[in-house]
Design a protein around this motif. Structure first.
Motif, PDB file in Angstrom:
ATOM      1  N   GLN A 175       0.646   2.911  39.965  1.00 49.88           N
ATOM      2  CA  GLN A 175       0.285   4.506  39.749  1.00 49.88           C
ATOM      3  C   GLN A 175       0.856   4.411  38.083  1.00 49.88           C
ATOM      4  O   GLN A 175       1.562   3.976  37.781  1.00 49.88           O
ATOM      5  N   VAL A 176      -0.358   5.266  37.596  1.00 49.92           N
ATOM      6  CA  VAL A 176      -0.081   5.271  36.155  1.00 49.92           C
ATOM      7  C   VAL A 176      -0.021   6.777  35.722  1.00 49.92           C
ATOM      8  O   VAL A 176      -0.803   7.724  36.117  1.00 49.92           O
ATOM      9  N   GLN A 177       1.107   7.244  34.921  1.00 46.28           N
ATOM     10  CA  GLN A 177       0.826   8.704  34.462  1.00 46.28           C
ATOM     11  C   GLN A 177       0.429   8.499  33.022  1.00 46.28           C
ATOM     12  O   GLN A 177       1.079   8.002  32.194  1.00 46.28           O
ATOM     13  N   LEU A 178      -0.486   9.623  32.524  1.00 45.79           N
ATOM     14  CA  LEU A 178      -0.962   9.753  31.224  1.00 45.79           C
ATOM     15  C   LEU A 178      -0.867  10.919  30.761  1.00 45.79           C
ATOM     16  O   LEU A 178      -1.029  12.016  31.382  1.00 45.79           O
ATOM     17  N   ALA A 179      -0.276  11.178  29.421  1.00 46.77           N
ATOM     18  CA  ALA A 179      -0.389  12.695  28.759  1.00 46.77           C
ATOM     19  C   ALA A 179      -0.837  12.401  27.423  1.00 46.77           C
ATOM     20  O   ALA A 179      -0.429  11.825  26.647  1.00 46.77           O
ATOM     21  N   GLU A 180      -1.773  13.202  27.151  1.00 50.05           N
ATOM     22  CA  GLU A 180      -2.522  13.442  25.654  1.00 50.05           C
ATOM     23  C   GLU A 180      -1.456  14.280  24.776  1.00 50.05           C
ATOM     24  O   GLU A 180      -0.875  15.468  25.470  1.00 50.05           O
ATOM     25  N   SER A 181      -1.737  14.023  23.596  1.00 56.80           N
ATOM     26  CA  SER A 181      -1.299  15.052  22.554  1.00 56.80           C
ATOM     27  C   SER A 181      -2.167  15.127  21.305  1.00 56.80           C
ATOM     28  O   SER A 181      -2.815  13.910  21.152  1.00 56.80           O
ATOM     29  N   GLY A 182      -1.950  15.954  20.639  1.00 53.35           N
ATOM     30  CA  GLY A 182      -2.673  15.906  19.187  1.00 53.35           C
ATOM     31  C   GLY A 182      -3.913  16.663  18.995  1.00 53.35           C
ATOM     32  O   GLY A 182      -4.536  16.607  17.764  1.00 53.35           O
ATOM     33  N   GLY A 183      -4.459  17.486  20.001  1.00 51.03           N
ATOM     34  CA  GLY A 183      -5.705  18.154  19.913  1.00 51.03           C
ATOM     35  C   GLY A 183      -5.470  19.380  18.951  1.00 51.03           C
ATOM     36  O   GLY A 183      -4.311  19.763  18.546  1.00 51.03           O
ATOM     37  N   GLY A 184      -6.341  20.067  18.762  1.00 51.83           N
ATOM     38  CA  GLY A 184      -6.307  21.244  17.891  1.00 51.83           C
ATOM     39  C   GLY A 184      -7.469  21.621  17.140  1.00 51.83           C
ATOM     40  O   GLY A 184      -8.517  21.219  17.663  1.00 51.83           O
ATOM     41  N   LEU A 185      -7.496  22.620  16.373  1.00 53.39           N
ATOM     42  CA  LEU A 185      -8.630  23.172  15.643  1.00 53.39           C
ATOM     43  C   LEU A 185      -8.791  22.944  14.262  1.00 53.39           C
ATOM     44  O   LEU A 185      -7.862  22.991  13.602  1.00 53.39           O
ATOM     45  N   VAL A 186      -9.879  22.193  13.986  1.00 53.90           N
ATOM     46  CA  VAL A 186     -10.004  21.855  12.305  1.00 53.90           C
ATOM     47  C   VAL A 186     -11.497  22.078  12.209  1.00 53.90           C
ATOM     48  O   VAL A 186     -12.163  22.785  12.845  1.00 53.90           O
ATOM     49  N   GLN A 187     -11.555  21.559  10.855  1.00 54.96           N
ATOM     50  CA  GLN A 187     -12.873  22.145  10.080  1.00 54.96           C
ATOM     51  C   GLN A 187     -13.753  20.918  10.095  1.00 54.96           C
ATOM     52  O   GLN A 187     -13.256  19.537  10.326  1.00 54.96           O
ATOM     53  N   ALA A 188     -15.135  21.088  10.124  1.00 53.88           N
ATOM     54  CA  ALA A 188     -15.930  19.857   9.715  1.00 53.88           C
ATOM     55  C   ALA A 188     -15.674  18.848   8.725  1.00 53.88           C
ATOM     56  O   ALA A 188     -15.014  19.384   7.474  1.00 53.88           O
ATOM     57  N   GLY A 189     -15.465  17.754   9.058  1.00 49.89           N
ATOM     58  CA  GLY A 189     -15.002  16.930   7.849  1.00 49.89           C
ATOM     59  C   GLY A 189     -13.656  16.514   8.010  1.00 49.89           C
ATOM     60  O   GLY A 189     -13.496  15.270   7.413  1.00 49.89           O
ATOM     61  N   ASP A 190     -12.835  17.024   8.760  1.00 46.99           N
ATOM     62  CA  ASP A 190     -11.285  16.869   8.843  1.00 46.99           C
ATOM     63  C   ASP A 190     -11.338  15.758   9.724  1.00 46.99           C
ATOM     64  O   ASP A 190     -12.181  15.044  10.611  1.00 46.99           O
ATOM     65  N   SER A 191      -9.912  15.269   9.822  1.00 52.60           N
ATOM     66  CA  SER A 191      -9.341  13.972  10.620  1.00 52.60           C
ATOM     67  C   SER A 191      -8.385  14.559  11.701  1.00 52.60           C
ATOM     68  O   SER A 191      -7.733  15.485  11.470  1.00 52.60           O
ATOM     69  N   LEU A 192      -8.442  13.764  12.671  1.00 49.37           N
ATOM     70  CA  LEU A 192      -7.257  14.350  14.077  1.00 49.37           C
ATOM     71  C   LEU A 192      -7.069  12.880  14.506  1.00 49.37           C
ATOM     72  O   LEU A 192      -7.906  12.116  14.674  1.00 49.37           O
TER      73      LEU A 192
END
Length: 121
Positions: free
Chosen positions: A1-18
């Protein structure tokens, strides 16, 4: 069994990085194939990027090739998705997945809960 948890999303403008992160637990992370998928409103979940535990090659969807980079840090049990030159069409819920093989969602048994990425024009 594997548990996964994402983070780091958000609202950015075109051309930005995330950069998205996905922390794993419950299994030997270094021996897992890992991948990122995304799902935009009204669309099916689509493959973004993948890397296999025993293969240095990385595989990308044509739509993100040259802009996104998948990576992993086995010591931290974490995988990443660096997203550069973001476009409005990259807006979606991004999910990490583990222990699969093919670039189709049904081939991956373990999933994170997803993180929203919104790119404004």
């Amino acid at each position: 069994q594997v548990q996964l948890a994402e983070s780091g999303g958000g609202l950015v403008q075109a051309g930005d990085s995330l950069r998205l992160s996905c922390a794993a637990s419950g299994s030997t992370f270094s021996a897992l194939n890992v991948a990122w998928f995304r799902q935009a409103p009204g669309k099916e979940r689509e493959f973004v990027a993948q890397m296999r535990w025993n293969d240095p090659r990385k595989f990308y969807a044509d739509s993100v090739k040259g802009r996104f980079t998948i990576s992993r840090d086995n010591a931290k049990n974490t995988m990443y998705l660096q997203m550069n030159s973001l476009r409005p069409e990259d807006t979606a819920v991004y999910s990490c997945a583990a222990a699969g093989w093919d670039p189709i969602a049904s081939a991956w048994p373990y999933w994170g809960q997803g993180t929203q990425v919104t790119v404004s024009s």
